[in-house]
Scaffold this active site. Structure first.
Site, mmCIF file in Angstrom:
data_model
loop_
_atom_site.group_PDB
_atom_site.id
_atom_site.type_symbol
_atom_site.label_atom_id
_atom_site.label_comp_id
_atom_site.label_asym_id
_atom_site.label_seq_id
_atom_site.Cartn_x
_atom_site.Cartn_y
_atom_site.Cartn_z
ATOM 1 N N TYR A 104 0.955 -1.230 0.099
ATOM 2 C CA TYR A 104 0.145 -0.060 0.081
ATOM 3 C C TYR A 104 1.007 1.247 -0.071
ATOM 4 O O TYR A 104 0.718 2.282 -0.689
ATOM 5 C CB TYR A 104 -0.815 0.025 1.264
ATOM 6 C CG TYR A 104 -2.017 0.976 1.078
ATOM 7 C CD1 TYR A 104 -3.097 1.398 0.368
ATOM 8 C CD2 TYR A 104 -1.623 2.020 2.168
ATOM 9 C CE1 TYR A 104 -4.006 2.207 0.551
ATOM 10 C CE2 TYR A 104 -2.583 3.185 2.362
ATOM 11 C CZ TYR A 104 -3.735 3.275 1.352
ATOM 12 O OH TYR A 104 -4.517 4.123 1.412
ATOM 13 N N LYS A 117 1.074 4.268 -2.715
ATOM 14 C CA LYS A 117 0.899 5.792 -2.534
ATOM 15 C C LYS A 117 1.918 6.705 -2.500
ATOM 16 O O LYS A 117 1.963 7.775 -3.081
ATOM 17 C CB LYS A 117 0.201 5.661 -1.050
ATOM 18 C CG LYS A 117 -1.229 5.113 -1.101
ATOM 19 C CD LYS A 117 -2.292 5.769 -1.942
ATOM 20 C CE LYS A 117 -3.649 5.180 -1.851
ATOM 21 N NZ LYS A 117 -4.718 5.729 -2.522
#
Length: 266
Positions: free
Chosen positions: A171, A175
């Site tokens: 994740y 990002k």
């Protein structure tokens, strides 16, 4: 002895009228919100519609999408549904070409598959990157192509795009990549009047994050990192998105607006 860095009286504006705050209103603007059927995406769409934008809500779940559109219309906003999977780039491009152009894009579609980095599977990595990075990248590209008179692109990133987190390697990678993508696009598209920014929220309480908040250890960790005395809610993101979409942010591009309750402050 004069200081050349201090503006002289001759450099002052000829008019002494009080400056007026640029408008936060979005009347006459068309906005596409990806991932708009629930959670942060729905909150963003509701905020833009309340500010006067004509909103096209995109998501994979047609039923949830129609419910979201109905709720915005009931509240007096302008909204319609566009069933769309951002990971299907060919279909997405066709939909944007058919439905555009847009003045505003909010990339709120996202997914997460958390776990220890040593246990990351290729299918988990690919699933997260296909939505969070690949889908976001090419949707942004497709919408920007139609922004011949400028526009505002806002991607819902994360505080995890600025720092690291336990069990969040994939994740965080997605990002952090979004943050770099945003800066590069802002540089390229600035001369065309297209502003490209991110909003980086902390943990926001939504139906999708309830499992995290229900874990006492995770909740204690979150509360220990957020400096304000509560966790985030979708309303905390709404004002940030309207601001970046509006003329009030006309000189802001390539930036990350951090809505993290002080998490990344240290």
């Amino acid at each position: 002895m004069s200081d050349a860095r201090v503006p002289s009286a001759a450099a002052a504006p000829a008019s002494d009228a009080l400056p007026r705050t640029p408008s936060f209103r979005l009347d006459g603007k068309r906005a596409l919100v990806a991932g708009a059927s629930r959670g942060i995406g729905l909150a963003c769409a509701a905020a833009l519609a309340e500010a006067g934008a004509e909103c096209v809500l995109a998501a994979r779940d047609p039923r949830a999408l129609e419910e979201a559109v109905a709720a915005i219309r009931e509240a007096g906003g302008s909204a319609r549904a566009l069933p769309l999977d951002v990971a299907d780039v060919a279909a997405m491009r066709a939909a944007v070409e058919r439905e555009g152009p847009f003045d505003i894009l909010v990339n709120a579609a996202g997914m997460a598959r958390h776990g220890p980095a040593l246990e990351t599977r290729e299918d988990d990595f690919d699933a997260v990157m296909n939505v969070n990075l690949r889908g976001t990248y090419f949707l942004t590209q497709a919408v920007a192509r139609g922004m011949v008179a400028g526009g505002s692109i806002v991607t819902i990133s994360s505080q995890m795009g600025l720092v690291g987190g336990v069990d969040r390697a994939v994740y965080c990678a997605s990002k952090h990549a979004v943050e770099g993508m945003t800066k590069a696009m802002a540089i390229e598209w600035g001369p065309r009047g297209i502003r490209v920014n991110t909003v980086c929220p902390t943990f926001i309480r939504t139906p999708l994050t309830e499992a995290t908040f229900a874990d006492p250890e995770r909740l204690a960790w979150i509360r220990s990192k957020i400096k304000l005395p509560r966790v985030g809610v979708p309303q905390d993101v709404m004002g940030a998105v309207v601001f970046l979409a509006s003329d009030a942010a006309a000189m802001i591009t390539g930036s990350a607006l951090v809505v993290d309750g002080g998490w990344t402050a240290g």
